[in-house]
Enzyme design. Structure first.
Site, PDB file in Angstrom:
ATOM      1  N   GLN A 133       1.671  -6.321 -12.088  1.00 41.75           N
ATOM      2  CA  GLN A 133       0.860  -5.178 -11.700  1.00 41.75           C
ATOM      3  C   GLN A 133       1.715  -4.032 -11.159  1.00 41.75           C
ATOM      4  O   GLN A 133       2.587  -4.221 -10.310  1.00 41.75           O
ATOM      5  CB  GLN A 133      -0.205  -5.605 -10.686  1.00 41.75           C
ATOM      6  CG  GLN A 133      -1.158  -6.618 -11.298  1.00 41.75           C
ATOM      7  CD  GLN A 133      -2.281  -7.042 -10.366  1.00 41.75           C
ATOM      8  OE1 GLN A 133      -2.711  -8.192 -10.407  1.00 41.75           O
ATOM      9  NE2 GLN A 133      -2.780  -6.139  -9.544  1.00 41.75           N
TER      10      GLN A 133
ATOM     11  N   GLU B  81      -5.968 -10.669  -5.099  1.00 40.17           N
ATOM     12  CA  GLU B  81      -5.968 -10.401  -6.539  1.00 40.17           C
ATOM     13  C   GLU B  81      -6.204 -11.658  -7.371  1.00 40.17           C
ATOM     14  O   GLU B  81      -6.884 -11.603  -8.407  1.00 40.17           O
ATOM     15  CB  GLU B  81      -4.649  -9.746  -6.955  1.00 40.17           C
ATOM     16  CG  GLU B  81      -4.468  -8.319  -6.460  1.00 40.17           C
ATOM     17  CD  GLU B  81      -5.408  -7.347  -7.146  1.00 40.17           C
ATOM     18  OE1 GLU B  81      -5.318  -7.179  -8.370  1.00 40.17           O
ATOM     19  OE2 GLU B  81      -6.248  -6.767  -6.440  1.00 40.17           O
TER      20      GLU B  81
ATOM     21  N   CYS C 260      -8.845  -3.782 -11.359  1.00 38.86           N
ATOM     22  CA  CYS C 260      -8.070  -3.090 -12.400  1.00 38.86           C
ATOM     23  C   CYS C 260      -7.299  -4.052 -13.303  1.00 38.86           C
ATOM     24  O   CYS C 260      -7.238  -3.850 -14.519  1.00 38.86           O
ATOM     25  CB  CYS C 260      -7.123  -2.075 -11.764  1.00 38.86           C
ATOM     26  SG  CYS C 260      -6.028  -2.752 -10.501  1.00 38.86           S
TER      27      CYS C 260
ATOM     28  N   VAL D 189      -6.761   7.426  -6.403  1.00 35.72           N
ATOM     29  CA  VAL D 189      -7.839   7.227  -7.367  1.00 35.72           C
ATOM     30  C   VAL D 189      -8.750   8.448  -7.383  1.00 35.72           C
ATOM     31  O   VAL D 189      -9.176   8.914  -8.446  1.00 35.72           O
ATOM     32  CB  VAL D 189      -8.628   5.944  -7.056  1.00 35.72           C
ATOM     33  CG1 VAL D 189      -9.830   5.815  -7.988  1.00 35.72           C
ATOM     34  CG2 VAL D 189      -7.734   4.725  -7.198  1.00 35.72           C
TER      35      VAL D 189
ATOM     36  N   ASN E  56      -3.558   1.196 -15.575  1.00 32.62           N
ATOM     37  CA  ASN E  56      -4.377   0.724 -14.455  1.00 32.62           C
ATOM     38  C   ASN E  56      -5.080   1.816 -13.674  1.00 32.62           C
ATOM     39  O   ASN E  56      -6.165   1.592 -13.119  1.00 32.62           O
ATOM     40  CB  ASN E  56      -3.524  -0.111 -13.493  1.00 32.62           C
ATOM     41  CG  ASN E  56      -2.333   0.653 -12.956  1.00 32.62           C
ATOM     42  OD1 ASN E  56      -1.415   0.977 -13.700  1.00 32.62           O
ATOM     43  ND2 ASN E  56      -2.322   0.932 -11.659  1.00 32.62           N
TER      44      ASN E  56
ATOM     45  N   THR F 211      -9.360  12.617  -1.844  1.00 29.51           N
ATOM     46  CA  THR F 211      -7.981  13.014  -1.587  1.00 29.51           C
ATOM     47  C   THR F 211      -6.978  11.907  -1.881  1.00 29.51           C
ATOM     48  O   THR F 211      -5.774  12.159  -1.916  1.00 29.51           O
ATOM     49  CB  THR F 211      -7.809  13.471  -0.124  1.00 29.51           C
ATOM     50  OG1 THR F 211      -8.194  12.399   0.741  1.00 29.51           O
ATOM     51  CG2 THR F 211      -8.667  14.696   0.168  1.00 29.51           C
TER      52      THR F 211
ATOM     53  N   HIS G 138      -0.670  -2.101 -15.989  1.00 26.21           N
ATOM     54  CA  HIS G 138      -0.740  -3.526 -15.638  1.00 26.21           C
ATOM     55  C   HIS G 138      -0.589  -4.353 -16.910  1.00 26.21           C
ATOM     56  O   HIS G 138      -1.246  -4.093 -17.927  1.00 26.21           O
ATOM     57  CB  HIS G 138      -2.085  -3.851 -14.990  1.00 26.21           C
ATOM     58  CG  HIS G 138      -2.222  -3.399 -13.571  1.00 26.21           C
ATOM     59  ND1 HIS G 138      -1.193  -2.830 -12.858  1.00 26.21           N
ATOM     60  CD2 HIS G 138      -3.289  -3.440 -12.726  1.00 26.21           C
ATOM     61  CE1 HIS G 138      -1.615  -2.543 -11.631  1.00 26.21           C
ATOM     62  NE2 HIS G 138      -2.878  -2.900 -11.540  1.00 26.21           N
TER      63      HIS G 138
ATOM     64  N   SER H 266      -9.859  15.092   6.776  1.00 26.70           N
ATOM     65  CA  SER H 266      -9.677  16.020   5.652  1.00 26.70           C
ATOM     66  C   SER H 266     -10.861  16.952   5.465  1.00 26.70           C
ATOM     67  O   SER H 266     -10.797  17.879   4.653  1.00 26.70           O
ATOM     68  CB  SER H 266      -9.464  15.238   4.353  1.00 26.70           C
ATOM     69  OG  SER H 266      -8.280  14.475   4.395  1.00 26.70           O
TER      70      SER H 266
ATOM     71  N   SER I  94       1.337   1.729  -8.721  1.00 26.05           N
ATOM     72  CA  SER I  94       0.215   2.628  -8.462  1.00 26.05           C
ATOM     73  C   SER I  94      -1.057   1.872  -8.135  1.00 26.05           C
ATOM     74  O   SER I  94      -1.972   2.419  -7.519  1.00 26.05           O
ATOM     75  CB  SER I  94      -0.017   3.548  -9.665  1.00 26.05           C
ATOM     76  OG  SER I  94      -0.236   2.792 -10.846  1.00 26.05           O
ATOM     77  N   GLY I  95      -1.129   0.596  -8.513  1.00 26.26           N
ATOM     78  CA  GLY I  95      -2.289  -0.204  -8.179  1.00 26.26           C
ATOM     79  C   GLY I  95      -2.436  -0.445  -6.691  1.00 26.26           C
ATOM     80  O   GLY I  95      -3.515  -0.801  -6.221  1.00 26.26           O
TER      81      GLY I  95
END
Length: 360
Positions: free
Chosen positions: A185, A211, A157, A15, A338, A12, A252, A40, A188-189
């Site tokens: 970056q 990171e 990523c 990714v 990414n 859900t 990215h 969920s 959405s990462g």
């Protein structure tokens, strides 16, 4: 061929939704099992993501009616699929244990998570770079008593925005000594909902937890070698990374400076190496593989996320601004999508490679 039944845990989240989108009408795989948090579970997938489906395309009809399982119950997936894509959002130790349990149930696990990236007998694969690392799987299975279970992971990523161009040069006979890079970056990462808008509008954030360490260490495993029951990291390459969050939706970018060990290719030679780099043998015909793993842009202002992230199924690395470096030898800009190449799409390509190698 009869399609392989696959499951997505963490289905859900952002990714997980990308897995669902990219696997729709996949020629080799069919989603037959979805699982998420207990909150969920026990409802149709369409209801579990109601009001928070983030993809531009509709929920695939074949998945919308599937009843969401509890991702913590690996035994529930055992009779529903052969392969699990892991995108669960949990603490690292919990993810590591959960993925092991799915493999204990006889399932192949391909993970987006970092929990097993440094487990010595778990391959961390970028298919065009180190497909041979999958050769450790028989040893992995033997040491853990697995018949059909396995764990393979994809890298962080942001690493994928520069690793293929660097590897192509190493493969061509130009080993790298030192790398300095800065990643820009995309939002959405960070997943959904991600950083608050007030933090990113008119701003960048020069810190993303963990990171920089991933960017400095993971390439060494990717470039390493299989030695018995372990993958041994490459040595002799020093990497220094700055990782920043920027107000870009997807894509990215990495600004990279390279110093070569001895032989130093000129700029034209580098461009030729990148254009000729094929990565995977074409005869494998992996459905998600890009036709050109590296696309070279010669315009002075490319690559750009909005213009270049979706090239070649969003599965390519686009490079540009190749020029001499005043401190090291050369510098360039790398870009990839990414959430596709760097996340779900890259993991699906790894699963295709596993199937082509008869590991599934």
């Amino acid at each position: 061929m009869q399609k392989i039944p696959v499951g997505v845990i963490g289905a859900t989240g952002m990714v997980g939704q990308n897995y669902i989108r990219l696997l729709d009408a996949h020629p080799w795989f069919e989603v037959t099992c979805v699982a998420a948090s207990p909150g969920s579970a026990n409802q149709p997938y369409r209801d579990a993501v109601a009001g928070r489906w983030l993809m531009a395309s509709p929920i695939p009809e074949g998945v919308s009616h599937l009843i969401v399982g509890d991702a913590n119950r690996a035994d529930q997936a055992r009779n529903q699929c052969r392969l699990i894509f892991s995108a669960v959002n949990m603490k690292k130790d919990a993810v590591a244990a959960l993925e092991m349990e799915y493999a204990n149930q006889g399932l192949a696990v391909v993970s987006n998570n970092s929990a097993h990236r440094h487990t010595p007998d778990v391959p961390m694969v970028i298919p065009e770079i180190n497909p041979h690392h999958l050769e450790i799987i028989p040893a992995q299975r033997k040491s853990r008593g697995w018949d059909k279970g396995l764990i393979a992971v994809k890298s962080n990523c942001s690493v994928q925005s520069y690793m293929a161009p660097i590897y192509a040069l190493i493969k061509a006979g130009f080993p790298v000594n030192r790398i300095i890079l800065t990643t820009l970056q995309a939002l959405s990462g960070a997943g959904y909902p991600g950083p608050a808008a007030i933090d990113l509008v008119d701003n960048i954030v020069p810190y993303i937890g963990g990171e920089e360490e991933k960017s400095e260490i993971e390439p060494l495993k990717i470039l390493g070698r299989v030695d018995g029951n372990a993958i041994v990291n490459a040595s002799g390459i020093d990497i220094s990374a700055h990782c920043t969050r920027v107000p870009v939706t997807d894509g990215h970018t990495a600004c990279v400076s390279l110093e070569f060990k001895e032989a130093k290719p000129d700029l034209d030679e580098i461009g030729t190496i990148w254009r000729r780099f094929s990565g995977l043998p074409q005869e494998l015909a992996l459905p998600s593989a890009p036709k050109r793993p590296i696309i070279v842009k010669t315009e002075p202002d490319r690559p750009q996320p909005r213009k270049d992230r979706d090239l070649d199924k969003s599965m390519t690395v686009t490079v540009g601004r190749l020029r001499k470096c005043n401190v090291f030898d050369v510098r360039f800009i790398g870009l990839h999508h990414n959430t596709v190449r760097g996340a779900a799409g890259g993991a699906i390509l790894t699963a295709e490679l596993l199937q082509a190698g008869n590991y599934l």
